[in-house]
Design a protein around this motif. Structure first.
Motif, PDB file in Angstrom:
ATOM      1  N   LEU A   1       2.093   1.690  -3.524  1.00 49.62           N
ATOM      2  CA  LEU A   1       1.008   2.162  -4.381  1.00 49.62           C
ATOM      3  C   LEU A   1       0.711   3.640  -4.109  1.00 49.62           C
ATOM      4  O   LEU A   1       0.525   4.432  -5.044  1.00 49.62           O
ATOM      5  CB  LEU A   1      -0.236   1.302  -4.127  1.00 49.62           C
TER       6      LEU A   1
ATOM      7  N   THR B   1      -2.139  -3.259  -7.185  1.00 49.52           N
ATOM      8  CA  THR B   1      -3.471  -3.064  -6.605  1.00 49.52           C
ATOM      9  C   THR B   1      -4.206  -4.399  -6.477  1.00 49.52           C
ATOM     10  O   THR B   1      -4.746  -4.731  -5.419  1.00 49.52           O
ATOM     11  CB  THR B   1      -4.307  -2.113  -7.500  1.00 49.52           C
TER      12      THR B   1
ATOM     13  N   ALA C   1       0.839  -1.199   0.000  1.00 48.13           N
ATOM     14  CA  ALA C   1       0.000   0.000   0.000  1.00 48.13           C
ATOM     15  C   ALA C   1       0.878   1.255   0.000  1.00 48.13           C
ATOM     16  O   ALA C   1       0.553   2.243  -0.662  1.00 48.13           O
ATOM     17  CB  ALA C   1      -0.933  -0.006   1.196  1.00 48.13           C
TER      18      ALA C   1
END
Lengths: 209, 135
Positions: A117, A155, A114
């Motif tokens: 990202l 993702t 995360a």
């Protein structure tokens, strides 16, 4: 011939196996998943080829040296590298049947994913604010498609990881879940391999242009 | 070495009494092999970033070739230590699929870059393929 030697007791030679092979459930899943990864690799190869051909066509727009922030890329690369080793620790704990350890390491891996990202999206956001949108030049179109496809994979990797955490939470480390963790492991390390290509070809070589 | 014994990169042997039980296929790493892989990839990542960010080598072509070499080495480190690739897993089919993919990638990448480089060179404004056209 060895087949004659084994049937020397006067039996008719057998040219087929009477006892069927025993295949464990999901035994062929990892090789099938590997073939998928190889086909995914070809998608990335074509995107790299596009970037290699068009990466210098700036159309009088911004060049990599104007746009990229190598410190940011170094941080996101570190996050992805760390997530590879934490996934490795999750695999080791799973092999030893430690459910809590597996869940904890998988969660850390997801958080690092995360972070990666988030940094990619932050970079895209800043580039778009500066007017470096995909339609600005062929270089930028190729850049957004290549890096965006990788980010899209990360993702889906995170979504898959969350799903797996729920499945492990409900059913524990059953054989089906172990196979799933193993396949996601291949997927996750594969994305790291692609990222090596991206930071080398796009960011580092881009700064040298 | 017998066909039913596979050896991983660190020299540990795993005896497989029945080759067909190898279905799950992938050899799992040990804590040590993961840490070795991680240490190698940290080094192989840090050096190219340092080369570019610190502007260490004046010649950009040399820097480019060096970071490409580090990238290729790191990809192999990841394939061995993290993806646990070897010639034995899945009866060799993992390796065969990977080799096939690498061949296709090399053809696609080298072919695209080669053809497009010549196209760019020959289509430059002012470049005339045949001097007779000038008349």
């Amino acid at each position: 011939m060895s087949s004659n030697a084994t049937t020397a007791e006067g039996e008719a030679p057998q040219f087929y196996e009477l006892v069927p092979h025993h295949h464990a459930a999901h035994a062929s899943t990892p090789i099938g998943f590997w073939i998928y990864l190889m086909s995914d690799c070809l998608i990335f190869a074509s995107l790299f080829a596009i970037y290699g051909v068009l990466g210098g066509n700036f159309a009088a727009g911004p060049s990599p040296a104007h746009l990229f922030n190598l410190q940011l890329v170094a941080v996101s690369t570190t996050a992805l590298l760390l997530s590879s080793i934490t996934y490795g620790f999750a695999m080791l704990d799973m092999e030893e049947g430690k459910k809590t350890g597996t869940v904890v390491w998988l969660s850390i891996t997801g958080l690092l994913g995360a972070v990666f990202l988030g940094l990619t999206l932050y970079e895209f956001y800043h580039m778009i604010l500066e007017g470096a949108v995909p339609q600005r030049s062929a270089f930028l179109s190729a850049f957004y498609v290549l890096v965006g496809t990788h980010a899209l994979h990360v993702t889906f990797g995170i979504l898959w990881l969350i799903t797996l955490l729920a499945q492990i939470g409900m059913k524990g480390l059953i054989p089906a879940n172990k196979i799933r963790v193993q396949c996601l492991s291949m997927f996750w390390h594969f994305l790291d391999v692609i990222w090596i290509g991206v930071f080398t070809v796009v960011y580092l070589m881009g700064m040298l242009r | 070495m017998s066909a039913s014994t596979s050896t991983d990169t660190l020299g540990h042997s795993h005896a497989h009494p029945n080759p067909h039980s190898h279905g799950a296929g992938h050899d799992h790493g040990t804590r040590r092999s993961y840490l070795i892989g991680f240490a190698l990839s940290v080094i192989l990542t840090a050096i190219p970033f340092w080369l570019v960010m610190g502007d260490v080598i004046a010649d950009r072509t040399v820097t480019t070739l060096l970071i490409m070499a580090f990238g290729v080495v790191q990809i192999f480190v990841h394939m061995v230590y993290f993806l646990h690739m070897n010639t034995k897993s899945e009866g060799g089919w993992t390796m065969m699929a990977a080799i096939f993919t690498i061949i296709i990638i090399v053809i696609a990448l080298a072919g695209s870059l080669w053809v497009m480089f010549h196209l760019n060179t020959n289509m430059m404004p002012g470049h005339v393929m045949n001097p007779a056209d000038l008349i």
